[in-house]
Design a protein around this motif. Sequence first.
Motif, short mmCIF file in Angstrom:
data_model
loop_
_atom_site.label_atom_id
_atom_site.label_comp_id
_atom_site.label_asym_id
_atom_site.label_seq_id
_atom_site.Cartn_x
_atom_site.Cartn_y
_atom_site.Cartn_z
N MET A 1 0.84 -1.18 0.00
CA MET A 1 0.00 0.00 0.00
C MET A 1 0.88 1.24 0.00
N THR A 2 0.31 2.31 -0.46
CA THR A 2 0.99 3.60 -0.39
C THR A 2 0.64 4.26 0.95
N GLY A 3 1.28 5.37 1.24
CA GLY A 3 0.98 6.10 2.47
C GLY A 3 -0.48 6.52 2.54
N THR A 4 -1.04 6.88 1.40
CA THR A 4 -2.46 7.28 1.35
C THR A 4 -3.36 6.10 1.73
N GLY A 5 -3.06 4.92 1.20
CA GLY A 5 -3.85 3.73 1.52
C GLY A 5 -3.75 3.36 2.99
N HIS A 6 -2.54 3.46 3.55
CA HIS A 6 -2.36 3.16 4.98
C HIS A 6 -3.13 4.17 5.83
N THR A 7 -3.06 5.43 5.46
CA THR A 7 -3.78 6.47 6.20
C THR A 7 -5.29 6.24 6.12
N LEU A 8 -5.78 5.91 4.94
CA LEU A 8 -7.20 5.62 4.76
C LEU A 8 -7.64 4.46 5.66
N SER A 9 -6.82 3.41 5.73
CA SER A 9 -7.14 2.27 6.59
C SER A 9 -7.17 2.69 8.06
N GLY A 10 -6.22 3.49 8.47
CA GLY A 10 -6.20 3.98 9.85
C GLY A 10 -7.39 4.85 10.17
N LEU A 11 -7.78 5.65 9.19
CA LEU A 11 -8.92 6.55 9.37
C LEU A 11 -10.23 5.78 9.52
N VAL A 12 -10.49 4.84 8.61
CA VAL A 12 -11.76 4.12 8.67
C VAL A 12 -11.82 3.15 9.85
N SER A 13 -10.66 2.70 10.32
CA SER A 13 -10.65 1.77 11.46
C SER A 13 -10.49 2.48 12.80
N GLY A 14 -10.04 3.73 12.77
CA GLY A 14 -9.81 4.47 14.02
C GLY A 14 -11.08 4.73 14.81
N LEU A 15 -12.17 5.00 14.11
CA LEU A 15 -13.42 5.31 14.82
C LEU A 15 -13.98 4.09 15.57
N PRO A 16 -14.09 2.91 14.93
CA PRO A 16 -14.54 1.74 15.71
C PRO A 16 -13.59 1.40 16.85
N LEU A 17 -12.29 1.60 16.61
CA LEU A 17 -11.32 1.33 17.67
C LEU A 17 -11.51 2.30 18.82
N GLY A 18 -11.78 3.56 18.49
CA GLY A 18 -12.06 4.55 19.53
C GLY A 18 -13.27 4.16 20.36
N TYR A 19 -14.25 3.56 19.73
CA TYR A 19 -15.43 3.12 20.48
C TYR A 19 -15.09 1.98 21.43
#
Length: 184
Positions: free
Chosen positions: A1-19
């Motif tokens: 993955m590129t940096g953008t793809g990794h960031t996108l994965s972190g972004l979409v997974s960060g919210l459920p993880l925060g919960y």
Amino acid sequence: MTGTGHTLSGLVSGLPLGYVVYASSGSLVASLVAAACCILGSTAPDWLEIPYSASKKNAKGEDVAITKRILKHRGLTHILSVWVLVTLWSFLYVRDGYSSFFSIDLPYLLASAIFGFSYGGVLHLLGDIPNRQRIPIFTTYDGIALGLWESGKGERFTSVMLLIFTASFFIYQDEIYGWVKGFT
């Protein structure tokens, strides 16, 4: 993955993880810290290699900018077992409010940050597995690569798969907690 793809994965997974953190603590601040650190951690295995710019001459004798790294790419910073162990340890700390493995007293926000950051690192490595270059599992001499596509391809699909992985972690967090707690 590129940096953008990794960031996108972190972004979409960060919210459920925060919960997950919010459900354990009731702290909105701790959950936001975990989500933000998940995004940061999703790119960490690459920037922890300490990249820097250099120049080199191409075949025509022209200077070309290249990126070099102090640590080997997909070396020490990409060992999956280390990221998983830190994630599981910090998950227990977030759930229990203390360390089950050794005596350490961390502020809850720091434990939440470690949990989010290390989970983001796990996402990074899982996002790299479909590529052709292997990621190490236990040492820099072993590894896994599915070889499905070149790096940078399939990022949206991989991000969706990582979101499903995070949703599964969220849904089965009590079972995961019980399984990991059995080792303490």
